[in-house]
Design a protein around this motif. Structure first.
Motif, PDB file in Angstrom:
ATOM      1  N   ASP A 274       0.874  -1.178   0.000  1.00 52.66           N
ATOM      2  CA  ASP A 274       0.000   0.000   0.000  1.00 52.66           C
ATOM      3  C   ASP A 274       0.917   1.236   0.000  1.00 52.66           C
ATOM      4  O   ASP A 274       1.878   1.300   0.782  1.00 52.66           O
ATOM      5  N   CYS A 276       0.738   4.170   1.206  1.00 47.22           N
ATOM      6  CA  CYS A 276       0.947   4.980   2.417  1.00 47.22           C
ATOM      7  C   CYS A 276       2.080   4.436   3.284  1.00 47.22           C
ATOM      8  O   CYS A 276       2.719   5.185   4.026  1.00 47.22           O
ATOM      9  N   ASP A 386      -3.514   4.108  -2.812  1.00 51.92           N
ATOM     10  CA  ASP A 386      -2.964   2.944  -2.126  1.00 51.92           C
ATOM     11  C   ASP A 386      -2.254   2.023  -3.135  1.00 51.92           C
ATOM     12  O   ASP A 386      -1.066   1.741  -3.044  1.00 51.92           O
ATOM     13  N   TYR A 395      -5.169  11.532   2.132  1.00 48.54           N
ATOM     14  CA  TYR A 395      -4.314  10.802   3.076  1.00 48.54           C
ATOM     15  C   TYR A 395      -3.174  10.116   2.314  1.00 48.54           C
ATOM     16  O   TYR A 395      -1.996  10.257   2.661  1.00 48.54           O
ATOM     17  N   HIS A 396      -3.531   9.357   1.259  1.00 50.59           N
ATOM     18  CA  HIS A 396      -2.478   8.666   0.509  1.00 50.59           C
ATOM     19  C   HIS A 396      -1.561   9.656  -0.204  1.00 50.59           C
ATOM     20  O   HIS A 396      -0.351   9.422  -0.292  1.00 50.59           O
TER      21      HIS A 396
HETATM   22 ZN   LIG Z   1      -2.916   3.080   2.788  1.00 53.26          ZN
END
Ligand SMILES: [Zn+2]
Ligand SMILES: CC(C)=CCC/C(C)=C/CC/C(C)=C/COP(=O)(O)OP(=O)(O)O
Length: 460
Positions: A274, A276, A386, A395-396
């Motif tokens: 992923d 992140c 992701d 967020y990512h």
């Molecule tokens: Zn993530």
């Protein structure tokens, strides 16, 4: 040499193919993308791996505009959205319009709770996660108004209230206690220069209990090791100057094996990669790069945990035992003398850590990680995701860009000198701003905040 029109065509064609790959099953996608890469010329490869800077800025700026007063999605997370977007823009070196800057400070001021800390929105209960996001946002904004808007006196009281008698922190009043809460509290206190032994007391013992048999750190004692919590736990232990209490060789072993054949990182054993984790795991390895001498010492001693070494002491917290047995990490902190500890002053680890230059190259395949980020996580229309098949989000975007920065600077001995071209995958214009890996704020904003808050007592 390719003509610019043919390379443009090539790139367009490859972009289309990558878009078609989105229709494949998740596991086949990454392999297909890399296969395309192998079949093209180095020039086209470089074009495919271009960071779509303008598109990312457009996507992020649009997000910032949407965050205005009528915003109601993710209403309890608005300081987070501020941080993810502001930090991403700062990583891209994009200055902020005064209009946005003023609106952001004004908004975050309204999120400050009456008794200190920041809530998820105006009038909401203070929460450690949104407090961390708000403080990092204000430091990223960096103006005098932004920095002086933080009420450090109330902040200290809020952090003290979140501290459990066991030493760990709770996310909010009567909320859950975990490693994330410990990190957000300690990171905020450290960067605002309000960290003292009352806040530090026994937090290290809690984190030591969260290191699992695999070597990574779990969210709470007895749970599974995870990249997000491993970053939080390791960064906290460094900030409180107790990192030698962790089993660092085992931690290094665990995190090094989290980079998969897809070139990205997974968060835990047997899970999918992923984007992140480019930061959560890549950040752990960036921190570990400066901790190798300690890991090496531990190996030489065939690792006897500090807690065992200091069993004679009734209190195994560092504040009690450093006076007579200096920690392996103390060379980082010239100010870490028993004299200053008697006066209650903690060493300035944030600054000492970044000033200590690593003597080694990256502890992960930094080129491979950049390849995953640029080819599999980057959305050509702007933003990051992701993995192929998923949607982009802020967020990512924030954590993938943070991981990209960590990778690009992973060969650098001196962050004031730009990385060598070979350290940056794709065109050199892909280069981002460097970060302070303990706090995940842009390095020059960290220095500015450090100067602003150093020498100040909590007053406001
Ligand atoms: Zn993530
Ligand atoms: C500063 C701060 C607040 C840090 C938070 C750190 C962080 C990202 C923790 C991860 C939380 C977690 C258990 C995710 C697993 O999700 P999942 O099961 O969906 O993902 P996985 O399959 O990749 O494990």
């Amino acid at each position: 040499m390719e003509s610019s029109s043919s390379s443009h065509h090539d790139r367009h064609e490859k972009t289309l193919t990558i878009t078609q790959i989105e229709q494949l099953g998740v596991e086949e996608k990454v392999a297909e993308i890399f296969q395309i890469l192998n079949g093209v010329s180095p020039h086209t490869r470089s074009l495919i791996m271009e960071l779509q800077r303008d598109k990312h800025i457009e996507f992020l700026t649009r997000g910032l505009r949407l965050l205005g007063p009528s915003y109601h999605v993710l209403d309890a997370n608005r300081p987070w959205l501020c941080y993810w977007i502001l930090h991403s823009l700062a990583l891209l070196g994009e200055p902020l319009d005064l209009e946005f800057e003023n609106a952001a400070v004004d908004f975050l001021l309204r999120c400050e709770a009456e008794d200190g800390g920041y809530g998820g929105g105006p009038g909401q209960m203070a929460h450690l996660a949104t407090t961390y996001a708000a403080v990092n946002s204000l430091i990223t904004l960096g103006s005098m108004w932004a920095l002086s808007s933080i009420n450090r006196d109330k902040m200290y009281k809020f952090l003290s209230q979140m501290k459990d008698p066991s030493g760990a922190f709770r996310m909010h009043d009567a909320g859950e206690m975990d490693v994330r809460a410990c990190y957000t509290a300690i990171s905020v206190a450290s960067i605002l220069n309000i960290l003292d032994y009352e806040l530090v007391k026994d937090v290290g013992s809690y984190i030591v209990r969260c290191q699992t048999y695999e070597g990574g750190i779990a969210g709470e004692p007895g749970s599974e090791a995870h990249g997000g919590y491993t970053f939080c736990g390791l960064a906290t232990m460094i900030l409180i100057n107790e990192v030698d209490r962790l089993d660092l060789p085992r931690l290094l072993d665990w995190v090094a094996f989290r980079q998969g054949v897809e070139c990205g990182f997974q968060g835990r054993t047997n899970k999918l990669v992923d984007g992140c984790y480019s930061f959560w795991q890549g950040g752990v390895l960036a921190l570990m790069q400066r901790l190798l001498p300690i890991a090496d010492e531990q190996l030489k001693l065939t690792f006897v945990p500090r807690s065992c070494l200091s069993m004679k002491s009734s209190n195994n917290s560092r504040s009690a035992d450093t006076g007579d047995s200096p920690g392996l990490y103390d060379d980082l902190c010239q100010s870490s003398t028993s004299h200053q500890q008697i006066e209650g002053k903690l060493p300035d680890v944030g600054l000492a850590f970044i000033n200590k230059k690593p003597n080694w190259g990256p502890l992960f395949n930094s080129t491979a990680l950049q390849q995953y980020i640029l080819l599999c996580s980057q959305v050509l229309e702007g933003g990051f995701k992701d993995k192929p098949g998923k949607q982009r989000d802020h967020y990512h975007s924030c954590y993938v860009l943070s991981g990209l920065s960590v990778s690009q600077y992973s060969w650098s001995k001196d962050e004031n000198a730009p990385p060598l071209p070979k350290a940056v995958l794709g065109p050199y214009s892909n280069l981002l701003e460097p970060i302070h890996p303990l706090y995940n704020v842009i390095l020059d904003r960290y220095y500015k905040a450090h100067e602003f808050f150093s020498g100040r007592q909590a007053q406001d």
